[in-house]
Scaffold this motif. Sequence first.
Motif: not given
Length: 266
Positions: A85-108
């Motif tokens: 709906q928002k074209q938002t990518l979510y990434t998560a991993g070993g640092d315990g953080l969840i980050k969201s990004w604009n998939l198309m622009s790459g903006e954090a």
Amino acid sequence: MSETGRIQCSRQLISRISLQGHSKGTYPLLHVPMDENAGLDLGAGVLVSGSADCTARSWSVDSGLCLKIFRGHTAPLNCLAYDDQKQTLYTAGGDGLIKSWNLMSGEALKVLRGHEGPVFCILVHKRMLYSGSSDKSARSWVMEFGECTRIYTGHRHTVSSLRHFDGMLYTGCGDTIARMYEAKSGTLKRTFKGHENAIVCVEVVPGKLFTGSYDGSLRVWSTSGVKDETVFGTELNERDLRDDEIEEDSEDVKKAVKSLDPYLTY
């Protein structure tokens, strides 16, 4: 063309496509279809990869070209999710953080903080994001604001898998137990015990929960009627809620959880 010729041609085609860029192992993969109405000429869509090099990358499925690099994590990426709906990518991993990004622009966009250990699974459902971690908890987040609204407790090891279905959140855990929570309130409705080793995957259909484990078995559990119960299900009793009365995990369970979570120490 003969069948042998078609196979050789297929192999040659596959060998020419190589997505080059990550410097270490690649773990999660996510395919994002592109809506033709969005005006994006990306054919078969976008593939997103997460890596031990602490980055995620997006790729054109058709050409194999890298479109964007998502930098910001300080540990290997374990899981990916996407809000179409928002074209938002979510990434998560070993640092315990969840980050969201604009998939198309790459903006954090946002950083979701709260887990005290590596995050191993994330799930998007409507306005909410759900996550599971080696800190022995699952959490729910309002994606729009990045705020944690609920912590699902009771796990004794890594929460390795999540599913949301009909208002319920299901978790699979390294302690060999699957759990069913009311997603909104966080109330534990039922536990599913029977595996002899860590649960690594769960799936839900109407009336049934499927769990897969390192013990080599796939189990099927009935979930009928649990949603309407006003008290805990019959498989859950007071003893199940008291960690101090639960036996220590076997060495096999510890080894399985350890393989899931290289950051976890005992």
